[in-house]
Design a protein around this motif. Structure first.
Motif, PDB file in Angstrom:
ATOM      1  N   PRO A 121       0.774  -1.249   0.000  1.00  0.00           N
ATOM      2  CA  PRO A 121       0.000   0.000   0.000  1.00  0.00           C
ATOM      3  C   PRO A 121       0.806   1.300   0.000  1.00  0.00           C
ATOM      4  O   PRO A 121       0.228   2.363  -0.202  1.00  0.00           O
ATOM      5  CB  PRO A 121      -0.844  -0.107   1.283  1.00  0.00           C
ATOM      6  CG  PRO A 121      -0.097  -1.057   2.158  1.00  0.00           C
ATOM      7  CD  PRO A 121       0.606  -2.014   1.251  1.00  0.00           C
ATOM      8  N   GLY A 283       5.148  -1.136   2.682  1.00  0.00           N
ATOM      9  CA  GLY A 283       3.929  -1.356   3.463  1.00  0.00           C
ATOM     10  C   GLY A 283       3.339  -2.743   3.324  1.00  0.00           C
ATOM     11  O   GLY A 283       2.253  -3.013   3.850  1.00  0.00           O
ATOM     12  N   GLY A 284       4.047  -3.646   2.597  1.00  0.00           N
ATOM     13  CA  GLY A 284       3.548  -5.008   2.411  1.00  0.00           C
ATOM     14  C   GLY A 284       3.867  -5.896   3.598  1.00  0.00           C
ATOM     15  O   GLY A 284       4.488  -5.467   4.585  1.00  0.00           O
ATOM     16  N   GLU A 285       3.451  -7.156   3.502  1.00  0.00           N
ATOM     17  CA  GLU A 285       3.656  -8.119   4.587  1.00  0.00           C
ATOM     18  C   GLU A 285       5.147  -8.327   4.898  1.00  0.00           C
ATOM     19  O   GLU A 285       5.535  -8.498   6.050  1.00  0.00           O
ATOM     20  CB  GLU A 285       3.039  -9.474   4.215  1.00  0.00           C
ATOM     21  CG  GLU A 285       1.528  -9.513   4.310  1.00  0.00           C
ATOM     22  CD  GLU A 285       1.031  -9.311   5.740  1.00  0.00           C
ATOM     23  OE1 GLU A 285       1.733  -9.716   6.684  1.00  0.00           O
ATOM     24  OE2 GLU A 285      -0.061  -8.727   5.899  1.00  0.00           O
ATOM     25  N   GLY A 288       6.714  -4.666   6.077  1.00  0.00           N
ATOM     26  CA  GLY A 288       5.998  -3.967   7.129  1.00  0.00           C
ATOM     27  C   GLY A 288       5.906  -2.478   6.805  1.00  0.00           C
ATOM     28  O   GLY A 288       6.372  -2.031   5.739  1.00  0.00           O
ATOM     29  N   ASN A 289       5.300  -1.713   7.707  1.00  0.00           N
ATOM     30  CA  ASN A 289       5.121  -0.269   7.521  1.00  0.00           C
ATOM     31  C   ASN A 289       6.128   0.511   8.340  1.00  0.00           C
ATOM     32  O   ASN A 289       6.360   0.199   9.495  1.00  0.00           O
ATOM     33  CB  ASN A 289       3.723   0.141   8.025  1.00  0.00           C
ATOM     34  CG  ASN A 289       2.654  -0.072   6.983  1.00  0.00           C
ATOM     35  OD1 ASN A 289       2.812   0.334   5.834  1.00  0.00           O
ATOM     36  ND2 ASN A 289       1.559  -0.703   7.393  1.00  0.00           N
TER      37      ASN A 289
HETATM   38  C1  LIG Z   1       0.482  -0.802   6.418  1.00  0.00           C
HETATM   39  O1  LIG Z   1      -0.413   0.277   6.583  1.00  0.00           O
HETATM   40  C2  LIG Z   1      -1.505   0.244   5.672  1.00  0.00           C
HETATM   41  C3  LIG Z   1      -2.309   1.515   5.861  1.00  0.00           C
HETATM   42  O2  LIG Z   1      -2.622   1.704   7.192  1.00  0.00           O
HETATM   43  C4  LIG Z   1      -2.325  -1.005   5.906  1.00  0.00           C
HETATM   44  O3  LIG Z   1      -3.365  -1.070   4.952  1.00  0.00           O
HETATM   45  C5  LIG Z   1      -1.435  -2.220   5.759  1.00  0.00           C
HETATM   46  O4  LIG Z   1      -2.135  -3.397   6.055  1.00  0.00           O
HETATM   47  C6  LIG Z   1      -0.221  -2.105   6.664  1.00  0.00           C
HETATM   48  N1  LIG Z   1       0.694  -3.198   6.378  1.00  0.00           N
HETATM   49  C7  LIG Z   1       1.076  -4.081   7.301  1.00  0.00           C
HETATM   50  C8  LIG Z   1       2.038  -5.131   6.869  1.00  0.00           C
HETATM   51  O5  LIG Z   1       0.693  -4.056   8.451  1.00  0.00           O
END
Ligand SMILES: *[C@@H]1O[C@H](CO)[C@@H](O)[C@H](O)[C@H]1NC(C)=O
Ligand SMILES: *[C@@H]1O[C@H](CO)[C@@H](O)[C@H](O)[C@H]1NC(C)=O
Ligand SMILES: *[C@@H]1O[C@H](CO)[C@@H](O)[C@H](O)[C@H]1NC(C)=O
Ligand SMILES: *[C@@H]1O[C@H](CO)[C@@H](O)[C@H](O)[C@H]1NC(C)=O
Ligand SMILES: *[C@@H]1O[C@H](CO)[C@@H](O)[C@H](O)[C@H]1NC(C)=O
Ligand SMILES: *[C@@H]1O[C@H](CO)[C@@H](O)[C@H](O)[C@H]1NC(C)=O
Length: 380
Positions: A121, A283-285, A288-289
């Motif tokens: 994302p 932001g992917g698995e 991470g974010n």
């Molecule tokens: C990262 O943040 C986005 C937006 O909040 C979210 O949709 C996504 O699931 C998150 N990714 C992870 C791996 O937690």
């Protein structure tokens, strides 16, 4: 100061001025498509590989990239590329190094970007401004940074220009520091199905590293468990360690400080590839974010690789040249007269002779296994 003899008083400012320039050498490239760095006399290079690091493997070429004594290192992290800028258009902070012909002969700094998707994302934009020369005490290092802005992630990637690696033993002395939600990569790449990775995830504990042969996700979208290993209890990746991949014809081995920590026969790459280093997040698995405003850095002091090649240096015209090269090598029938080792040498980056063909008689590549085994037994 006033108590010191006058000649010392004079010398002090002089040495203060001279020291940095004496210690620092500009980045140089061997500008050679078949490099034998610091070892012109070596016909081939032997490394101990395999499960117990006791199987000799031979390679034709050797390259040592040294970032430790380069001039112009920054003592502070440069400002982040921000939302008001176009990441891909930002210039380098250190043009003397990164715009030099020598650097460009060896490396391509990437500025491509990728859009957000449902699975990934956060849009990601690579920037030249995220690649710079930093320093730790008086040692310089190459730094790759990724940082999170409100709208997107800026990232860093460099590609090696030797695009015809066909099996390699490559090492990198590096560390990863900074915020969670980033991935530092050191890998061989041809395409998404011919790729062998070392990845450090800042979401992971500092004693865990990921070792993967791609593809790690099958066509059905499911994870391929055989593709990736994530051993723990390793030396911490936020401190300087030597990381290594051996890409061999049927096996991949991974090492940390010369200890084998992973092995795989799944999807061992079969196509001529090149070395890539990157620092990213989407932001992917997997990554991470990252928290907005945060950043993380991948630092590298040196890279060493010994390798064989297939096809031309730039990786182009792959099919046509593949067979011809093998033929040429066979026809030349040169064999390997002088065998050199690259590990456990007096000076890192300077291979040492372990065997020289007696009375000018070359040994065939096939016989080398014997030489290698003998070298192990007698400890060189
Ligand atoms: C990262 O943040 C986005 C937006 O909040 C979210 O949709 C996504 O699931 C998150 N990714 C992870 C791996 O937690
Ligand atoms: C590298 O090339 C030489 C010469 O063709 C060959 O003998 C050797 O086995 C190759 N090394 C690897 C690891 O494939
Ligand atoms: C963005 O970065 C540039 C260059 O470092 C700086 O001049 C500018 O003030 C920054 N803008 C914001 C909103 O931080
Ligand atoms: C990131 O790259 C996209 C192209 O994929 C571009 O449209 C966008 O402006 C870039 N954003 C920044 C902040 O550089
Ligand atoms: C990458 O940099 C070049 C200039 O070096 C520029 O022309 C190009 O537009 C940049 N690409 C992106 C995606 O920003
Ligand atoms: C390597 O690339 C070729 C051609 O694209 C493909 O057929 C093969 O599946 C890829 N992976 C491996 C491990 O050979």
């Amino acid at each position: 100061m006033s108590n010191l003899p006058p000649f010392v008083v004079l010398l002090l400012p002089l040495t203060a001025l001279l020291q940095p320039t004496l210690a620092a050498y500009a980045y140089t490239s061997t500008s050679n498509e078949t490099p034998k760095d610091n070892s012109a006399d070596c016909d081939c290079y032997v490394v101990q590989s395999g499960a117990q690091s006791k199987t000799p493997e031979y390679f034709q070429y050797y390259r040592f990239y040294d970032f430790r004594n380069l001039p112009g290192a920054m003592s502070d992290t440069p400002p982040q590329v921000n939302d008001t800028q176009i990441a891909g258009m930002q210039p380098t902070w250190q043009p003397n190094l990164f715009d030099s012909d020598a650097w460009k002969y060896d490396w391509g700094i990437q500025n491509w970007s990728k859009d957000a998707t449902e699975d990934f994302p956060t849009p990601m934009n690579n920037s030249v401004a995220n690649v710079y020369l930093g320093q730790d005490d008086s040692t310089s290092y190459l730094a790759l940074r990724t940082a999170r802005q409100e709208e997107y992630q800026t990232s860093a990637e460099i590609e090696n220009q030797q695009k015809n690696l066909m099996h390699v033993s490559m090492r990198m002395y590096g560390r990863v520091q900074g915020a969670k939600g980033a991935v530092a990569g050191f890998f061989t790449f041809y395409d998404d199905d011919n790729e062998s990775d070392i990845e450090i995830l800042t979401d992971d504990p500092t004693d865990q590293i990921r070792y993967t042969n791609q593809p790690s996700v099958g066509k059905d979208g499911n994870e391929v468990t055989a593709a990736s290993f994530g051993p723990t209890d390793l030396a911490p990746w936020d401190e300087w360690q030597t990381h290594r991949i051996d890409w061999l014809p049927k096996n991949s081995y991974w090492y940390l400080n010369q200890n084998q920590v992973a092995a795989n026969t799944y999807s061992v790459p079969r196509k001529q590839s090149f070395l890539v280093l990157n620092m990213w997040s989407d932001g992917g698995e997997w990554s991470g974010n990252m928290t907005v405003g945060d950043s993380a850095e991948f630092h590298v002091q040196w890279i060493e690789m010994t390798f064989n090649t297939s096809g031309p240096y730039d990786g182009g015209e792959r099919q046509r040249n593949e067979k011809r090269d093998g033929g040429l090598f066979a026809r030349k029938g040169k064999g390997c007269k002088t065998v050199c080792k690259i590990d456990d040498v007096k000076q890192l980056g300077t291979p040492e002779v372990v065997h020289s063909g007696a009375m000018g008689m070359g040994i065939s590549w096939g016989l080398l296994v014997v030489v290698g085994l003998v070298s192990v037994v007698v400890g060189y």
